[in-house]
Motif scaffolding. Sequence first.
Motif, PDB file in Angstrom:
ATOM      1  N   PHE A   6     -10.523 -12.608   2.961  1.00 47.42           N
ATOM      2  CA  PHE A   6     -10.288 -11.403   3.763  1.00 47.42           C
ATOM      3  C   PHE A   6     -11.413 -10.373   3.647  1.00 47.42           C
ATOM      4  CE2 PHE A   6      -6.074 -13.245   3.143  1.00 47.42           C
ATOM      5  CZ  PHE A   6      -5.597 -13.252   4.453  1.00 47.42           C
ATOM      6  N   SER A   7     -12.620 -10.853   3.374  1.00 46.14           N
ATOM      7  CA  SER A   7     -13.767  -9.938   3.364  1.00 46.14           C
ATOM      8  C   SER A   7     -13.987  -9.380   4.767  1.00 46.14           C
ATOM      9  CB  SER A   7     -15.022 -10.671   2.899  1.00 46.14           C
ATOM     10  OG  SER A   7     -15.335 -11.733   3.797  1.00 46.14           O
TER      11      SER A   7
ATOM     12  N   VAL B 133       0.860  -1.186   0.000  1.00 47.88           N
ATOM     13  CA  VAL B 133       0.000   0.000   0.000  1.00 47.88           C
ATOM     14  C   VAL B 133       0.891   1.229   0.000  1.00 47.88           C
ATOM     15  CG1 VAL B 133      -1.937  -1.110   1.197  1.00 47.88           C
ATOM     16  CG2 VAL B 133      -0.122  -0.007   2.529  1.00 47.88           C
ATOM     17  N   PRO B 134       0.388   2.369  -0.408  1.00 47.95           N
ATOM     18  CA  PRO B 134       1.190   3.596  -0.359  1.00 47.95           C
ATOM     19  C   PRO B 134       1.653   3.895   1.068  1.00 47.95           C
ATOM     20  CG  PRO B 134      -0.754   3.930  -1.708  1.00 47.95           C
ATOM     21  CD  PRO B 134      -0.930   2.596  -1.035  1.00 47.95           C
ATOM     22  N   ALA B 135       2.887   4.346   1.197  1.00 46.87           N
ATOM     23  CA  ALA B 135       3.399   4.728   2.518  1.00 46.87           C
ATOM     24  C   ALA B 135       2.502   5.805   3.131  1.00 46.87           C
ATOM     25  CB  ALA B 135       4.828   5.241   2.404  1.00 46.87           C
ATOM     26  N   GLY B 136       2.222   5.672   4.414  1.00 43.77           N
ATOM     27  CA  GLY B 136       1.326   6.618   5.078  1.00 43.77           C
ATOM     28  C   GLY B 136      -0.123   6.194   5.045  1.00 43.77           C
ATOM     29  N   SER B 137      -0.409   5.024   4.446  1.00 41.13           N
ATOM     30  CA  SER B 137      -1.785   4.533   4.393  1.00 41.13           C
ATOM     31  C   SER B 137      -2.263   4.103   5.774  1.00 41.13           C
ATOM     32  CB  SER B 137      -1.899   3.336   3.441  1.00 41.13           C
ATOM     33  OG  SER B 137      -1.659   3.706   2.114  1.00 41.13           O
ATOM     34  N   THR B 138      -3.552   4.185   5.999  1.00 37.66           N
ATOM     35  CA  THR B 138      -4.129   3.692   7.242  1.00 37.66           C
ATOM     36  C   THR B 138      -4.312   2.188   7.165  1.00 37.66           C
ATOM     37  OG1 THR B 138      -6.405   3.960   6.490  1.00 37.66           O
ATOM     38  CG2 THR B 138      -5.364   5.869   7.556  1.00 37.66           C
ATOM     39  N   LEU B 139      -4.561   1.582   8.320  1.00 32.38           N
ATOM     40  CA  LEU B 139      -4.801   0.147   8.377  1.00 32.38           C
ATOM     41  C   LEU B 139      -6.026  -0.233   7.555  1.00 32.38           C
ATOM     42  CD1 LEU B 139      -4.182  -2.658   9.428  1.00 32.38           C
ATOM     43  CD2 LEU B 139      -5.298  -2.046  11.592  1.00 32.38           C
ATOM     44  N   LEU B 140      -6.999   0.659   7.466  1.00 35.34           N
ATOM     45  CA  LEU B 140      -8.191   0.386   6.667  1.00 35.34           C
ATOM     46  C   LEU B 140      -7.803   0.105   5.217  1.00 35.34           C
ATOM     47  CD1 LEU B 140     -11.282   0.215   6.585  1.00 35.34           C
ATOM     48  CD2 LEU B 140     -11.320   2.687   6.130  1.00 35.34           C
ATOM     49  N   LYS B 141      -6.815   0.834   4.701  1.00 38.72           N
ATOM     50  CA  LYS B 141      -6.342   0.608   3.331  1.00 38.72           C
ATOM     51  C   LYS B 141      -5.715  -0.776   3.186  1.00 38.72           C
ATOM     52  CE  LYS B 141      -7.381   4.647   1.520  1.00 38.72           C
ATOM     53  NZ  LYS B 141      -8.361   4.772   0.423  1.00 38.72           N
ATOM     54  N   VAL B 142      -5.036  -1.231   4.234  1.00 37.45           N
ATOM     55  CA  VAL B 142      -4.435  -2.568   4.222  1.00 37.45           C
ATOM     56  C   VAL B 142      -5.530  -3.623   4.144  1.00 37.45           C
ATOM     57  CG1 VAL B 142      -3.084  -4.234   5.564  1.00 37.45           C
ATOM     58  CG2 VAL B 142      -2.371  -1.824   5.455  1.00 37.45           C
ATOM     59  N   LEU B 143      -6.578  -3.467   4.944  1.00 36.95           N
ATOM     60  CA  LEU B 143      -7.693  -4.422   4.920  1.00 36.95           C
ATOM     61  C   LEU B 143      -8.371  -4.430   3.554  1.00 36.95           C
ATOM     62  CD1 LEU B 143      -7.181  -4.307   8.016  1.00 36.95           C
ATOM     63  CD2 LEU B 143      -9.653  -4.373   8.329  1.00 36.95           C
ATOM     64  N   GLN B 144      -8.519  -3.257   2.973  1.00 36.13           N
ATOM     65  CA  GLN B 144      -9.142  -3.171   1.655  1.00 36.13           C
ATOM     66  C   GLN B 144      -8.287  -3.848   0.589  1.00 36.13           C
ATOM     67  OE1 GLN B 144      -9.595   1.074   1.493  1.00 36.13           O
ATOM     68  NE2 GLN B 144     -11.671   1.049   2.380  1.00 36.13           N
ATOM     69  N   ALA B 145      -6.954  -3.676   0.689  1.00 33.04           N
ATOM     70  CA  ALA B 145      -6.050  -4.308  -0.268  1.00 33.04           C
ATOM     71  C   ALA B 145      -6.078  -5.829  -0.122  1.00 33.04           C
ATOM     72  CB  ALA B 145      -4.627  -3.774  -0.064  1.00 33.04           C
ATOM     73  N   ALA B 146      -6.141  -6.307   1.123  1.00 34.96           N
ATOM     74  CA  ALA B 146      -6.198  -7.747   1.363  1.00 34.96           C
ATOM     75  C   ALA B 146      -7.505  -8.327   0.821  1.00 34.96           C
ATOM     76  CB  ALA B 146      -6.062  -8.041   2.858  1.00 34.96           C
ATOM     77  N   GLU B 147      -8.597  -7.605   1.013  1.00 34.90           N
ATOM     78  CA  GLU B 147      -9.885  -8.063   0.508  1.00 34.90           C
ATOM     79  C   GLU B 147      -9.880  -8.096  -1.018  1.00 34.90           C
ATOM     80  OE1 GLU B 147     -14.548  -7.227   1.486  1.00 34.90           O
ATOM     81  OE2 GLU B 147     -13.293  -5.472   1.096  1.00 34.90           O
ATOM     82  N   ALA B 148      -9.284  -7.083  -1.646  1.00 32.81           N
ATOM     83  CA  ALA B 148      -9.225  -7.048  -3.106  1.00 32.81           C
ATOM     84  C   ALA B 148      -8.385  -8.204  -3.651  1.00 32.81           C
ATOM     85  CB  ALA B 148      -8.647  -5.712  -3.566  1.00 32.81           C
ATOM     86  N   LYS B 149      -7.358  -8.595  -2.884  1.00 33.12           N
ATOM     87  CA  LYS B 149      -6.455  -9.678  -3.316  1.00 33.12           C
ATOM     88  C   LYS B 149      -7.114 -11.035  -3.162  1.00 33.12           C
ATOM     89  CE  LYS B 149      -1.760 -11.397  -2.360  1.00 33.12           C
ATOM     90  NZ  LYS B 149      -0.550 -11.186  -1.499  1.00 33.12           N
ATOM     91  N   LYS B 150      -7.792 -11.265  -2.026  1.00 39.57           N
ATOM     92  CA  LYS B 150      -8.451 -12.554  -1.763  1.00 39.57           C
ATOM     93  C   LYS B 150      -9.810 -12.296  -1.093  1.00 39.57           C
ATOM     94  CE  LYS B 150      -4.153 -15.206  -1.182  1.00 39.57           C
ATOM     95  NZ  LYS B 150      -3.374 -16.097  -0.284  1.00 39.57           N
ATOM     96  N   PRO B 151     -10.806 -11.905  -1.878  1.00 40.91           N
ATOM     97  CA  PRO B 151     -12.107 -11.521  -1.296  1.00 40.91           C
ATOM     98  C   PRO B 151     -12.838 -12.655  -0.601  1.00 40.91           C
ATOM     99  CG  PRO B 151     -12.229 -11.645  -3.691  1.00 40.91           C
ATOM    100  CD  PRO B 151     -10.785 -11.752  -3.341  1.00 40.91           C
ATOM    101  N   ASP B 152     -12.554 -13.896  -0.989  1.00 37.48           N
ATOM    102  CA  ASP B 152     -13.242 -15.019  -0.350  1.00 37.48           C
ATOM    103  C   ASP B 152     -12.715 -15.292   1.054  1.00 37.48           C
ATOM    104  OD1 ASP B 152     -10.835 -15.701  -1.646  1.00 37.48           O
ATOM    105  OD2 ASP B 152     -11.322 -17.837  -1.531  1.00 37.48           O
TER     106      ASP B 152
END
Length: 422
Positions: free
Chosen positions: A362-363, A341-360
Amino acid sequence: MLGVAFGIGVLLALVGGTAAHGCVAPKPLVSEMLQRLEESVKADELPNPSVLLAMNLAGATGTETNKLLLQQIQQEAVKRDQKDMTSGEVALYVLALLSSCQNPRHVHALGQTIDLVQVLQEKTDEEMASLDLEGVPKTTLYSVSLDALALCLAEAGGYQGASVILAKKVLTLGRQLFVDTRAMAALAMACTYGQTDLYDVQGLLQEALWVVTNGFLDEQEEKGGMIGNIYSMGLALQVLGATSNFYFPREWDCAQAFSVVYSHDYRQPMAIAQVLPALVGMSYLDAASLDCTASAPTLQPSLSPKLSTTTAPSGATIKVHYSIINKLQGRHFSYTTSVRVPAGSTLLKVLQAAEAKKPDIFSFETEQTSWGPMVVSIHGLAANPNDKTYWKFLSGRDALQEGVGTYKPWNGEHIQAVFSLY
């Protein structure tokens, strides 16, 4: 309202005032915090009464933002009335209105008038009935504390019984209660102490206030200035600033506690709203005795000491490892992934990236709260207040002290979301 102002003036004399400790933050720092509060007010979002309360306590009463927020709160109070507001929410609305020199018994908006104090009394009665029957409130002890404080400052009925129960809970449970719960209970008990003429009630409240305040002083000494975590500091500082008579002759090293606050970059509006009153020598106990004709402070650029900030290089990214773990309920699971994720991103962005990578796998789902987004479900497993379950976020073995909407992971950090009991 003059009667309220007079009564609360007597109260503040009894509990020792709120600026007796002598620590007040530099004006530029206060201005920066006020600026962040003003920027959090949106015309198309639900109003936060804690923000209005903090702005008023800090003297920012004449701004256009303040006027807009007051109007939003009056309209929202009329629209929601008793329908879907918890007792604690109603209490915050009452406190915000009192701090704006508005009568919460006559809230007029949208062509209607409601008695918000009566609504609060009814909801507090429901909390008390639950405490009597089941030993626990309908919502939380934190909400009951807010209820008692608001009713006391509004000089309405029902706060004394609630404060007595809070005192007994504090004496029984002590540090088992969260810092913010103990702090809000202490503010309610201090108000009640100044208003009651029953000797036995005063004695009980005095003992409970001694336990809370000395507990905070002990924890500050043990943790180098910190009381609870950075987000519970605000209410704890309000209590220690407002109740010095209850821990006298012991002295409070307010400079040490304030230095902890100065070192943190407060951006979450609710956190700022709780810490700002303490930084200007005020507390929620002052809500009903403000001079609403005072002019608003001029917002200035911040000078040292200032809220610490860091800026990441443009285009830089970080790698964060993220695990979700359930060993508590139903079918157990444990999954881990790594995302950039971009440096300075919040944890919410990390969760969103994980969900986008494996939605089944990390939803997740969130609910919006006054503290920002709260994760309520991961991988289809939802938190349940009836079971006292929630999703706890950790870095290594340490629980995060910020929410997913504000915490910013560092490169290589391993964040774990663990289904837990509270």
